[in-house]
Design a protein around this motif. Sequence first.
Motif, PDB file in Angstrom:
ATOM      1  N   MET A  72       6.719   6.750   0.393  1.00 52.22           N
ATOM      2  CA  MET A  72       5.927   5.395   0.480  1.00 52.22           C
ATOM      3  C   MET A  72       4.480   5.609   0.871  1.00 52.22           C
ATOM      4  SD  MET A  72       8.799   3.567   2.783  1.00 52.22           S
ATOM      5  CE  MET A  72       7.923   2.320   3.794  1.00 52.22           C
ATOM      6  N   TRP A  73       4.273   6.923   1.659  1.00 57.05           N
ATOM      7  CA  TRP A  73       2.954   7.209   2.060  1.00 57.05           C
ATOM      8  C   TRP A  73       2.168   7.738   0.705  1.00 57.05           C
ATOM      9  CZ3 TRP A  73       0.393   5.209   5.658  1.00 57.05           C
ATOM     10  CH2 TRP A  73       0.966   5.041   6.878  1.00 57.05           C
ATOM     11  N   LEU A  74       2.867   8.563  -0.010  1.00 56.93           N
ATOM     12  CA  LEU A  74       2.088   9.029  -1.285  1.00 56.93           C
ATOM     13  C   LEU A  74       1.733   7.842  -2.216  1.00 56.93           C
ATOM     14  CD1 LEU A  74       4.282  12.118  -2.156  1.00 56.93           C
ATOM     15  CD2 LEU A  74       1.947  12.099  -1.243  1.00 56.93           C
ATOM     16  N   GLY A  75       2.614   6.881  -2.073  1.00 51.86           N
ATOM     17  CA  GLY A  75       2.295   5.687  -3.046  1.00 51.86           C
ATOM     18  C   GLY A  75       1.099   4.859  -2.184  1.00 51.86           C
ATOM     19  N   ALA A  76       1.070   4.848  -0.818  1.00 53.33           N
ATOM     20  CA  ALA A  76       0.075   4.146  -0.367  1.00 53.33           C
ATOM     21  C   ALA A  76      -1.378   4.769  -0.698  1.00 53.33           C
ATOM     22  CB  ALA A  76       0.161   3.796   1.050  1.00 53.33           C
ATOM     23  N   ILE A  77      -1.299   6.033  -0.482  1.00 60.83           N
ATOM     24  CA  ILE A  77      -2.537   6.979  -0.935  1.00 60.83           C
ATOM     25  C   ILE A  77      -3.065   6.852  -2.206  1.00 60.83           C
ATOM     26  CG2 ILE A  77      -3.456   9.465  -1.032  1.00 60.83           C
ATOM     27  CD1 ILE A  77      -1.558   9.815   1.701  1.00 60.83           C
ATOM     28  N   ILE A  78      -2.102   6.897  -3.318  1.00 60.29           N
ATOM     29  CA  ILE A  78      -2.615   6.671  -4.568  1.00 60.29           C
ATOM     30  C   ILE A  78      -2.978   5.331  -4.974  1.00 60.29           C
ATOM     31  CG2 ILE A  78      -1.277   6.634  -7.040  1.00 60.29           C
ATOM     32  CD1 ILE A  78       0.441   8.810  -5.884  1.00 60.29           C
ATOM     33  N   GLN A  79      -2.658   4.415  -4.168  1.00 55.44           N
ATOM     34  CA  GLN A  79      -3.090   3.027  -4.449  1.00 55.44           C
ATOM     35  C   GLN A  79      -4.450   2.816  -3.929  1.00 55.44           C
ATOM     36  OE1 GLN A  79      -0.160   0.551  -2.576  1.00 55.44           O
ATOM     37  NE2 GLN A  79       0.997   0.535  -4.227  1.00 55.44           N
ATOM     38  N   GLU A  80      -4.754   3.619  -2.830  1.00 55.38           N
ATOM     39  CA  GLU A  80      -6.164   3.390  -2.037  1.00 55.38           C
ATOM     40  C   GLU A  80      -7.235   4.296  -2.999  1.00 55.38           C
ATOM     41  OE1 GLU A  80      -7.131   1.096   0.045  1.00 55.38           O
ATOM     42  OE2 GLU A  80      -5.147   0.229   0.078  1.00 55.38           O
ATOM     43  N   ILE A  81      -6.931   5.494  -3.601  1.00 51.90           N
ATOM     44  CA  ILE A  81      -7.906   6.157  -3.957  1.00 51.90           C
ATOM     45  C   ILE A  81      -8.920   5.871  -4.650  1.00 51.90           C
ATOM     46  CG2 ILE A  81      -7.980   8.305  -5.753  1.00 51.90           C
ATOM     47  CD1 ILE A  81      -5.576   9.551  -4.583  1.00 51.90           C
ATOM     48  N   PRO A  82      -8.687   4.761  -5.679  1.00 52.74           N
ATOM     49  CA  PRO A  82      -9.840   4.105  -6.440  1.00 52.74           C
ATOM     50  C   PRO A  82     -10.923   3.374  -5.518  1.00 52.74           C
ATOM     51  CG  PRO A  82      -7.771   3.420  -7.252  1.00 52.74           C
ATOM     52  CD  PRO A  82      -7.289   4.224  -6.084  1.00 52.74           C
ATOM     53  N   HIS A  83     -10.210   2.825  -4.172  1.00 50.63           N
ATOM     54  CA  HIS A  83     -11.339   2.243  -3.218  1.00 50.63           C
ATOM     55  C   HIS A  83     -11.976   3.234  -2.371  1.00 50.63           C
ATOM     56  CE1 HIS A  83      -9.288  -1.182  -5.130  1.00 50.63           C
ATOM     57  NE2 HIS A  83      -8.137  -0.554  -4.682  1.00 50.63           N
ATOM     58  N   MET A  84     -11.770   4.365  -2.278  1.00 48.98           N
ATOM     59  CA  MET A  84     -12.436   5.472  -1.429  1.00 48.98           C
ATOM     60  C   MET A  84     -13.894   5.983  -1.931  1.00 48.98           C
ATOM     61  SD  MET A  84      -8.801   7.722  -0.400  1.00 48.98           S
ATOM     62  CE  MET A  84      -7.664   6.800   0.197  1.00 48.98           C
ATOM     63  N   ASP A  85     -14.670   5.177  -1.641  1.00 48.89           N
ATOM     64  CA  ASP A  85     -16.044   5.445  -1.998  1.00 48.89           C
ATOM     65  C   ASP A  85     -16.676   6.502  -1.181  1.00 48.89           C
ATOM     66  OD1 ASP A  85     -15.792   3.548  -4.200  1.00 48.89           O
ATOM     67  OD2 ASP A  85     -16.332   1.676  -2.786  1.00 48.89           O
ATOM     68  N   ASP A  86     -16.500   6.599   0.173  1.00 47.27           N
ATOM     69  CA  ASP A  86     -16.893   7.337   0.929  1.00 47.27           C
ATOM     70  C   ASP A  86     -16.116   8.550   1.198  1.00 47.27           C
ATOM     71  OD1 ASP A  86     -19.134   5.749   1.181  1.00 47.27           O
ATOM     72  OD2 ASP A  86     -18.045   4.419   2.685  1.00 47.27           O
ATOM     73  N   GLY A  87     -15.487   9.003   0.095  1.00 46.92           N
ATOM     74  CA  GLY A  87     -14.693  10.198   0.412  1.00 46.92           C
ATOM     75  C   GLY A  87     -13.222  10.000   0.967  1.00 46.92           C
ATOM     76  N   PHE A  88     -12.466  10.895   0.909  1.00 46.17           N
ATOM     77  CA  PHE A  88     -10.972  10.620   1.145  1.00 46.17           C
ATOM     78  C   PHE A  88     -10.723  10.408   2.517  1.00 46.17           C
ATOM     79  CE2 PHE A  88      -6.914  12.226   2.632  1.00 46.17           C
ATOM     80  CZ  PHE A  88      -5.845  11.571   1.938  1.00 46.17           C
ATOM     81  N   GLU A  89      -9.843   9.143   2.706  1.00 47.59           N
ATOM     82  CA  GLU A  89      -9.672   8.606   3.828  1.00 47.59           C
ATOM     83  C   GLU A  89      -8.113   8.207   3.910  1.00 47.59           C
ATOM     84  OE1 GLU A  89     -10.037   7.763   7.960  1.00 47.59           O
ATOM     85  OE2 GLU A  89     -11.417   8.671   6.687  1.00 47.59           O
TER      86      GLU A  89
END
Length: 456
Positions: free
Chosen positions: A195-212
Motif C-alpha cells: 500500500m505504501w509503495l503504491g502511494a509513493i509511486i502514485q505521488e512521484i509524478p507530482h514531486m517537483d521539489d524532490g522526493f517526499e
Amino acid sequence: MELARKFQSSTFYDHVGKFFRSDWYLLLLATLTIFPFTLGKYFVGLWIVGIVTCIAMILSEDILPSFAGFLFAAMTVFEMHGASQEEILSGAWLAIPVAISFVFHMIFYRKKSYKPGKAFRCQIAVAIAITLAGVGITTAEQYFALPTLYFCCFLGFGMLGMFVVLDMYTPQKPEYIANYFAKTMMFIGFTVILMWLGAIIQEIPHMDDGFEIPIRQWKNNVGNLMLIAVPATLYYGTKSRHSWLCLLYATVELVAILFSKSRGATMVAIALAPFELVAYFILLKNNAQRWRNGILLAGFATILLIVLLVNDMYVLRYLHNLLQVHQGEARWALFREGIKNFVEYPIFGAGLGYRNDEVYPLKAMSIFWYHSTPIQILGSMGLLGAICYGYQLVVRLKLLARRNAFHIFMLFAFIGFEGYSCVNTGDFAPLPFGVLIVLIFVLCDKASRAPTETTD
C-alpha cells in the motif's frame, strides 16, 4: 449435527480446510485487497474479500480463516476515512451475505456447550460501562443517534458477542492458532508495505521539489496493525527454520512504520524495537541461529549507517521533524476536553453521544474521540469506565504472564497497541482494532492450555 459431522469427515472438507489454513489463502486475501485498493476501487475490494470471507465461514468450522478475511476486508476501505453516511451505508449491503453466512456457521457447526474463557467476565464489565456511559447526561436523541448506537453496540455487548464466537470457534490447538495468527499478521504487513509503495509511486509524478514521502490518512490505521505485525513476525521467526528471513522481514516492517509518517506509531516502534530484538535472540532455538541472525542484523545496521552518511543525514532529519510535539496541536484541546468532562461528570462520564463541534467537529459515523484511551475512558465513562477497564487490564496482563514465545511477543504487541492508543483512537475503533485485540487474548488463553482434538 449429524450432517455437519458427515461433511467434516469428507475428503472435500479436508482439502478445503487445508487450503484455508495455508499460506496460499492468506496470499489470495492480500492480493484481492491490494489491487482494488491501488486502483481506488475500495468497495469492489470490500465486496470481493467479503465474499471470500463468507465462503470461509460456510466451509470451515475454524473461525481464524474467516477472521483473517475480516481483517483484509477492513483494510480495503482504509482510504474511505471521512466518507459520508450515505457512502458508508451503500457498502453496508455486504452485511446481508455476511449475516447469512454467520447464521449458517452458527447453526451448522453449533456447539453442544460453551465454557467461557478467562477474559469473559471482564468483557461483560466493559460492556456494562459502555452501555451506561453518560447516564443522566446523554439525551435520548444523542444516545439513539446512529453513530452512538453503532459504537455502543460494537464496543459493548456486540464486542462481548464477538468474544464468545471467537472463543467458541477457535480450535484448542495452541501451536496452530499461534502460528496461523502470526502468519496472518505477516501477510497484513506485506499488504501494508505494498500500500505504501503504491502511494509513493502514485505521488512521484507530482514531486517537483524532490522526493517526499506522501501522507495518507490511513497511516494511523496501518500503524496499529504494524505494531502487532512486527512482534508476530519475530515470534514466527523463533519457530522457523528460516529465522533470518523473519528477522529481515520484521526489519522491513519496522522501516515501513518509520516512514509511514505516523508519529505515534513511530515513537512506540522505536521504543519497543530493542526489547523485541533482545527477546527474539534469547528465544531462538540455538546459537547457530543467533550467529546467523546477529550477522544479518549487523549487516543491516551497517547499510543503514551508510545510507545516513550518503544522504546527508536525511533519515535523521526526517525522524526529528516527524517526532516534534507542538503545544498548539489539536490533540491537546481534545485531552483538555476529556479531563474537563471527567471532572464535571465523574461517575458515568459525558457518554459516547457527547459532542462539541467547537473543539472537534464530528465526521459521519464517528464519536467524540479524545484520541487517548485513558482520557476516552474517563471522559466518556467516568469512574465506572475506569474500574471496568482497569479490571480488564489486570485480567489481560495475567493472561500474558506466561514464559513462552507467543505470550511474550503478544505482550509486546499489546504494549505497542495500547501505547499508541494513548495518543490515538485504537481501542475505540471496534472494527477492526477492538475485535483484533479481543482475538489476541482469546488466543493467549487457549495457547496456555493443553491441546484438544477438534474437527478442523
